[in-house]
Scaffold this motif. Structure first.
Motif, PDB file in Angstrom:
ATOM      1  N   GLY A   1       0.164 -51.199  66.400  1.00 14.93           N
ATOM      2  CA  GLY A   1      -1.108 -50.285  65.872  1.00 14.93           C
ATOM      3  C   GLY A   1      -0.624 -50.303  64.262  1.00 14.93           C
ATOM      4  N   LEU A   2       0.533 -49.675  63.886  1.00 12.95           N
ATOM      5  CA  LEU A   2       0.473 -50.136  62.959  1.00 12.95           C
ATOM      6  C   LEU A   2       1.129 -51.584  62.543  1.00 12.95           C
ATOM      7  CD1 LEU A   2       4.036 -48.159  62.974  1.00 12.95           C
ATOM      8  CD2 LEU A   2       2.113 -47.235  62.117  1.00 12.95           C
ATOM      9  N   ARG A   3       1.140 -52.528  62.368  1.00 12.71           N
ATOM     10  CA  ARG A   3       0.877 -53.516  62.204  1.00 12.71           C
ATOM     11  C   ARG A   3      -0.606 -54.928  62.407  1.00 12.71           C
ATOM     12  NH1 ARG A   3       1.182 -58.464  67.093  1.00 12.71           N
ATOM     13  NH2 ARG A   3       3.450 -56.725  67.522  1.00 12.71           N
ATOM     14  N   ALA A   4      -1.596 -53.597  62.689  1.00  9.66           N
ATOM     15  CA  ALA A   4      -2.867 -53.686  63.139  1.00  9.66           C
ATOM     16  C   ALA A   4      -3.402 -53.817  61.782  1.00  9.66           C
ATOM     17  CB  ALA A   4      -3.729 -53.772  63.793  1.00  9.66           C
ATOM     18  N   GLU A   5      -2.586 -52.217  61.551  1.00 10.70           N
ATOM     19  CA  GLU A   5      -3.328 -51.423  59.999  1.00 10.70           C
ATOM     20  C   GLU A   5      -2.584 -52.085  58.647  1.00 10.70           C
ATOM     21  OE1 GLU A   5      -2.444 -46.871  58.248  1.00 10.70           O
ATOM     22  OE2 GLU A   5      -2.350 -47.061  60.559  1.00 10.70           O
ATOM     23  N   ALA A   6      -1.194 -52.282  58.643  1.00 10.42           N
ATOM     24  CA  ALA A   6      -0.357 -52.928  57.431  1.00 10.42           C
ATOM     25  C   ALA A   6      -1.035 -53.667  58.062  1.00 10.42           C
ATOM     26  CB  ALA A   6       0.775 -52.948  57.949  1.00 10.42           C
ATOM     27  N   LEU A   7      -1.692 -55.181  58.450  1.00  7.44           N
ATOM     28  CA  LEU A   7      -2.663 -56.372  57.434  1.00  7.44           C
ATOM     29  C   LEU A   7      -3.678 -55.832  57.586  1.00  7.44           C
ATOM     30  CD1 LEU A   7      -0.873 -58.793  61.273  1.00  7.44           C
ATOM     31  CD2 LEU A   7      -0.739 -58.985  58.889  1.00  7.44           C
ATOM     32  N   GLU A   8      -4.531 -55.452  57.856  1.00  7.68           N
ATOM     33  CA  GLU A   8      -5.853 -54.972  57.078  1.00  7.68           C
ATOM     34  C   GLU A   8      -5.276 -54.605  55.903  1.00  7.68           C
ATOM     35  OE1 GLU A   8     -10.256 -52.627  58.359  1.00  7.68           O
ATOM     36  OE2 GLU A   8      -7.685 -52.329  59.809  1.00  7.68           O
ATOM     37  N   LYS A   9      -4.639 -53.947  55.460  1.00 10.77           N
ATOM     38  CA  LYS A   9      -5.196 -53.169  54.433  1.00 10.77           C
ATOM     39  C   LYS A   9      -4.086 -53.934  53.410  1.00 10.77           C
ATOM     40  CE  LYS A   9      -1.505 -49.816  51.468  1.00 10.77           C
ATOM     41  NZ  LYS A   9      -0.354 -48.718  52.280  1.00 10.77           N
ATOM     42  N   ILE A  10      -2.708 -55.178  53.804  1.00  8.86           N
ATOM     43  CA  ILE A  10      -1.846 -55.708  53.113  1.00  8.86           C
ATOM     44  C   ILE A  10      -2.228 -56.964  53.127  1.00  8.86           C
ATOM     45  CG2 ILE A  10       0.005 -56.734  52.077  1.00  8.86           C
ATOM     46  CD1 ILE A  10       1.288 -53.835  53.733  1.00  8.86           C
ATOM     47  N   TRP A  11      -2.831 -57.600  53.539  1.00 13.26           N
ATOM     48  CA  TRP A  11      -2.787 -59.201  54.200  1.00 13.26           C
ATOM     49  C   TRP A  11      -4.202 -59.374  52.589  1.00 13.26           C
ATOM     50  CZ3 TRP A  11       0.650 -62.246  55.971  1.00 13.26           C
ATOM     51  CH2 TRP A  11      -0.404 -63.694  55.888  1.00 13.26           C
ATOM     52  N   PRO A  12      -5.178 -58.653  52.833  1.00 11.17           N
ATOM     53  CA  PRO A  12      -6.267 -59.187  51.875  1.00 11.17           C
ATOM     54  C   PRO A  12      -5.627 -59.430  50.247  1.00 11.17           C
ATOM     55  CG  PRO A  12      -7.418 -57.646  53.514  1.00 11.17           C
ATOM     56  CD  PRO A  12      -6.161 -57.778  53.326  1.00 11.17           C
ATOM     57  N   GLY A  13      -5.000 -58.866  50.244  1.00 13.01           N
ATOM     58  CA  GLY A  13      -4.492 -58.586  48.522  1.00 13.01           C
ATOM     59  C   GLY A  13      -3.320 -59.858  48.334  1.00 13.01           C
ATOM     60  N   LEU A  14      -2.853 -60.736  49.373  1.00 14.14           N
ATOM     61  CA  LEU A  14      -1.649 -61.155  49.248  1.00 14.14           C
ATOM     62  C   LEU A  14      -1.641 -62.503  48.453  1.00 14.14           C
ATOM     63  CD1 LEU A  14       0.310 -61.042  52.680  1.00 14.14           C
ATOM     64  CD2 LEU A  14       0.934 -59.503  50.413  1.00 14.14           C
ATOM     65  N   GLU A  15      -1.013 -63.370  47.215  1.00 14.09           N
ATOM     66  CA  GLU A  15      -1.422 -64.058  46.275  1.00 14.09           C
ATOM     67  C   GLU A  15      -1.178 -65.161  47.664  1.00 14.09           C
ATOM     68  OE1 GLU A  15       0.726 -66.722  42.691  1.00 14.09           O
ATOM     69  OE2 GLU A  15       1.338 -64.663  43.488  1.00 14.09           O
ATOM     70  N   LYS A  16      -1.925 -66.184  47.383  1.00 10.54           N
ATOM     71  CA  LYS A  16      -2.332 -67.856  47.765  1.00 10.54           C
ATOM     72  C   LYS A  16      -1.646 -68.359  46.834  1.00 10.54           C
ATOM     73  CE  LYS A  16      -5.598 -70.326  49.694  1.00 10.54           C
ATOM     74  NZ  LYS A  16      -7.300 -70.774  50.757  1.00 10.54           N
ATOM     75  N   ILE A  17      -1.049 -69.367  47.683  1.00 10.59           N
ATOM     76  CA  ILE A  17       0.135 -70.133  46.828  1.00 10.59           C
ATOM     77  C   ILE A  17       0.875 -70.490  47.604  1.00 10.59           C
ATOM     78  CG2 ILE A  17       1.900 -67.972  46.458  1.00 10.59           C
ATOM     79  CD1 ILE A  17       2.546 -69.400  43.880  1.00 10.59           C
ATOM     80  N   PRO A  18       1.218 -72.198  47.940  1.00 12.94           N
ATOM     81  CA  PRO A  18       2.399 -73.359  48.444  1.00 12.94           C
ATOM     82  C   PRO A  18       3.573 -72.844  47.673  1.00 12.94           C
ATOM     83  CG  PRO A  18       0.511 -74.555  47.409  1.00 12.94           C
ATOM     84  CD  PRO A  18       0.747 -72.862  46.548  1.00 12.94           C
ATOM     85  N   ILE A  19       4.551 -72.745  48.899  1.00 14.55           N
ATOM     86  CA  ILE A  19       6.250 -72.547  48.730  1.00 14.55           C
ATOM     87  C   ILE A  19       5.996 -73.567  47.701  1.00 14.55           C
ATOM     88  CG2 ILE A  19       6.443 -73.920  50.228  1.00 14.55           C
ATOM     89  CD1 ILE A  19       8.628 -72.079  51.927  1.00 14.55           C
ATOM     90  N   ASP A  20       5.820 -74.052  47.541  1.00 16.76           N
ATOM     91  CA  ASP A  20       7.081 -75.410  46.196  1.00 16.76           C
ATOM     92  C   ASP A  20       5.785 -74.346  45.045  1.00 16.76           C
ATOM     93  OD1 ASP A  20       5.133 -77.307  48.599  1.00 16.76           O
ATOM     94  OD2 ASP A  20       6.946 -78.026  47.882  1.00 16.76           O
TER      95      ASP A  20
END
Length: 500
Positions: free
Chosen positions: A368-387
């Motif tokens: 439950g907490l995982r789904a909530e955190a993913l919905e809240k945080i994931w869209p705002g994470l920077e999209k960037i390669p590890i390199d």
């Protein structure tokens, strides 16, 4: 009638100039005879060399079949770094690159063995552990991307890592699993993938633990995917060393690969972000490059070097110059490091991305907490390669190492590279699928994918790429196969989303 003794017989009388002319003609004829002799000898030598090459090819084919039969018979990994990437005979081919659950066999982990393998500069370097398993080592398999350069064979809902592109009976992600499972076992082998592919991955990897399948709500490139796995694993095991290996790469030479990973794991314990550098076989313009620096001098990692610099994909002239120096390696995107150290680097270079991933990882074990955190945080994470996120800035500070490797590698990035992996007769097209669905006349090179079930007939065309699927037909040339993703964009813009 006599002309006097001074002139001799009139039948053999020759003027002085004519004598010189005759001598000259004789010299030219002699020279031509010598040239003809050399040419004939060269032709004989060439014929002999051709015969030797034919015999070598037949011998290699026989050895290849013996190795494959031996592998299927006893379950051990194929040794050496000349292991073929595709079956040696069309008789071993599957009918289609698409696998169904009913055709997916479960392959047990190979028995752990101790086999020395040549590595980089040190031909006598041996595997540093008594078995293939590396203590404290966790495998991370990022399974993302749609493989747009392989469209319409590869689709968003069925990307290339789920396909059997080498027609060996195992998909790319299954082959990756088979290759890596000896290092960590199922308990420490994880996969990061999108929600849309969760079911297919679970079907193809029945031994993958549900708790080791990390699903992301949407694609955020390699740093977020690998960082998510590192954040979760570091909470489970603070001393964990992780190795990230893409699900859609082809590797030949299992022994050399596993040994290189073991050496990289040794370097990682010394506080480095470690990559594995692939010896370039040609001046490729589609790969990034790694410039080798000084050797680290570690006793259990004699080939390891500092990374002097990462180089972006070069043009053809620059790529050729890289090869000529001998100090550049392809960047295959394989990284080995302590999970905690990767998160430290991420906190230093990309603190917002670090904080978001750590927050998600802290709530991961509660659905439950995982789904909530993913919905809240994931869209705002920077999209960037590890390199770009950590490898390049860390290399500037001398915190990245590389293990030069000897195994064969290809990211199967387009139909041209896919064609190179498939067997075919000389000057004949490669066929990915049922041979009986393809008829050709005076067609050299190229690749045909008969995926629709109908006949594909070709006359007088060379080096074409023909992908015939039930809902889409794509035709291009091998030379322009890298540009197929432009067609994908055009399809999306034109409203053909149902074929993507």
């Amino acid at each position: 009638m006599s002309f006097g003794s001074g002139f001799g017989d009139p039948d053999v009388f020759v003027r002085p100039g004519a004598q010189r002319h005759a001598n000259h003609n004789g010299g030219v004829e002699f020279m031509f005879e010598k040239i003809l002799d050399v040419v004939q000898k060269s032709q004989a030598d060439i014929s002999e060399l051709r015969q030797e090459c034919t015999e070598l090819r037949l011998a290699n084919a026989a050895l290849e079949k013996m190795l494959k039969d031996n592998m299927q018979g006893n379950g051990n990994n194929t040794p050496g770094f000349a292991t073929p990437t595709a079956p040696s005979s069309p008789r071993l081919r599957a009918k289609s690159p698409f696998l169904t659950p009913s055709t997916i066999p479960t392959i047990a982990a190979p028995h752990a063995v101790y086999i020395p393998s040549p590595l980089g500069d040190n031909g006598l370097t041996t595997y540093p552990f008594p078995s293939r398993e590396i203590p404290g080592f966790y495998v991370v398999i990022p399974a993302g991307g749609a493989g747009t350069r392989l469209w319409p064979l590869s689709r968003e809902n069925h990307p290339k890592f789920l396909l059997d592109v080498s027609l060996c009976g195992r998909s790319m992600i299954q082959s990756t699993w088979d290759r890596l499972i000896p290092l960590a076992g199922a308990a420490r082998t994880t996969v990061v993938a999108g929600l849309a592919h969760r079911k297919a991955i679970s079907e193809q990897l029945p031994d993958l633990l549900n708790s080791n399948l990390f699903t992301e709500p949407g694609p955020k490139d390699s740093m977020a995917a690998i960082g998510l796995a590192a954040a979760i694993i570091s909470r489970r095991d603070p001393e964990a060393v992780i190795g990230s290996f893409a699900a859609d790469h082809m590797i030949s030479g299992d022994d050399a690969f596993l040994s290189a990973v073991a050496e990289a794991a040794e370097v990682a314990t010394e506080g480095y972000l470690v990559t594995i550098g692939i010896a370039p076989s040609h001046p490729a313009t589609g790969f990034g490059y790694i410039r080798l620096g000084d050797k680290l001098g570690l006793p259990n990692a004699p080939n390891a070097r500092i990374v002097n610099a990462f180089k972006e994909k070069p043009d053809a002239r620059t790529a050729a110059a890289y090869m000529n120096t001998g100090i550049y390696r392809w960047n295959a995107g394989m990284f080995v490091t302590k999970a905690s150290f990767l998160m430290e680097l991420l906190k230093e270079y990309k603190p917002a991305l670090h904080d978001g991933l750590m927050e998600i990882a802290g709530k991961w074990d509660d659905e439950g907490l995982r789904a909530e955190a993913l919905e809240k945080i994931w869209p705002g994470l920077e999209k960037i390669p590890i390199d770009n996120a950590v490898a390049e800035p860390a290399a500037e500070q001398g915190r990245v190492a590389v293990v030069p490797a000897t195994f064969g590698w290809d990211d199967v990035g387009d139909f041209s590279s896919l064609a190179d992996m498939l067997p075919a007769e000389t000057n004949q097209p490669r066929i990915l699928g049922d041979n009986h669905l393809v008829l050709t006349e005076q067609m050299a090179g190229g690749i045909v994918v008969p995926g629709s079930g109908r006949l594909v007939a070709c006359l007088g065309v060379d080096d074409l790429v023909i992908v015939d699927m039930p809902d889409a037909l794509m035709v291009t040339t091998r030379a322009r196969s890298q540009e197929v993703k432009r067609l994908v964009k055009k399809c999306r813009d034109a409203g053909w989303k149902n074929v993507l």
